[in-house]
Design an enzyme around this catalytic site. Structure first.
Site, mmCIF file in Angstrom:
data_model
loop_
_atom_site.group_PDB
_atom_site.id
_atom_site.type_symbol
_atom_site.label_atom_id
_atom_site.label_comp_id
_atom_site.label_asym_id
_atom_site.label_seq_id
_atom_site.Cartn_x
_atom_site.Cartn_y
_atom_site.Cartn_z
ATOM 1 N N SER A 196 0.587 -1.040 0.046
ATOM 2 C CA SER A 196 -0.212 -0.054 -0.089
ATOM 3 C C SER A 196 0.877 1.094 0.206
ATOM 4 C CB SER A 196 -0.949 -0.035 1.149
ATOM 5 O OG SER A 196 -0.194 0.290 2.375
ATOM 6 N N LYS A 211 0.926 4.625 6.787
ATOM 7 C CA LYS A 211 0.101 5.626 5.868
ATOM 8 C C LYS A 211 0.777 6.964 5.926
ATOM 9 C CE LYS A 211 -2.728 2.221 4.763
ATOM 10 N NZ LYS A 211 -2.399 1.222 3.632
#
Length: 183
Positions: A39, A80
């Site tokens: 990701s 993230k």
């Protein structure tokens, strides 16, 4: 005999101090983390090992575009990038990030944007469409993975409470050939 006993005691004290110091550093200052998944590609790769700075956010707040580690709803830690801060109004259109109406460049996405031939890297959205609010709530951040098409992030799990953020990470220490600071 007394000298051996004294030497044993000194070694025992040194070992106890070392264990306590390691625990304090590990739980309050810095911790290792392993990137699990794709990701954050191309910035981070699966199985990169990084150091999380836990101290930075004890005395400060996350900044836009920091790479952070946080406790996700699935009882897992996610890594993230901070896109939205409390009070920000976010929108994506034409593969461009708009924060409070102003367009922002995301140089870390340029490599992937060049490779995409079947539409935008980041599908258009407004914050209201994703979380039902016009702005990022106070005490929360909006995070996204750099691999926008394959990232489970705030578009899916909602905003992240600041209390769930473990810290900032920017140092890859393993594998050795990839040791570097990331932005």
């Amino acid at each position: 005999m007394a000298q051996k006993k004294n030497e044993f005691w000194e070694w025992t004290k040194a070992l106890i101090i070392a264990v306590i110091l390691a625990a304090v550093i590990r739980y309050f200052l810095f911790a290792p983390i392993v990137v699990d998944g794709l990701s954050m590609m191309p910035t981070l790769h699966d199985q990169d090992r990084m150091i999380v700075n836990k101290l930075g956010y004890k005395i400060g707040e996350p900044e836009r575009f920091d790479i952070v580690v946080f406790h996700a709803p699935e009882n897992k830690d996610y890594i993230k990038r901070v896109i939205g801060l409390p009070g920000d109004k976010l929108e994506y259109r034409n593969d461009t990030l708009y924060i409070n109406g102003k367009a922002y460049e995301e140089p870390y996405l340029e490599e992937y944007k060049k490779q995409v031939i079947d539409g935008p890297l980041t599908d258009p959205f407004t914050l209201e469409e994703k979380i039902g609010r016009e702005t990022v709530p106070e005490g929360h951040i909006f995070v996204m993975g750099d691999n926008r098409r394959y990232s489970k992030d705030s578009r899916h799990i909602g905003t992240v409470p600041l209390g769930e953020v473990l810290g900032k990470t920017s140092l890859i220490y393993w594998p050795i050939e990839d040791i570097r600071l990331v932005e």
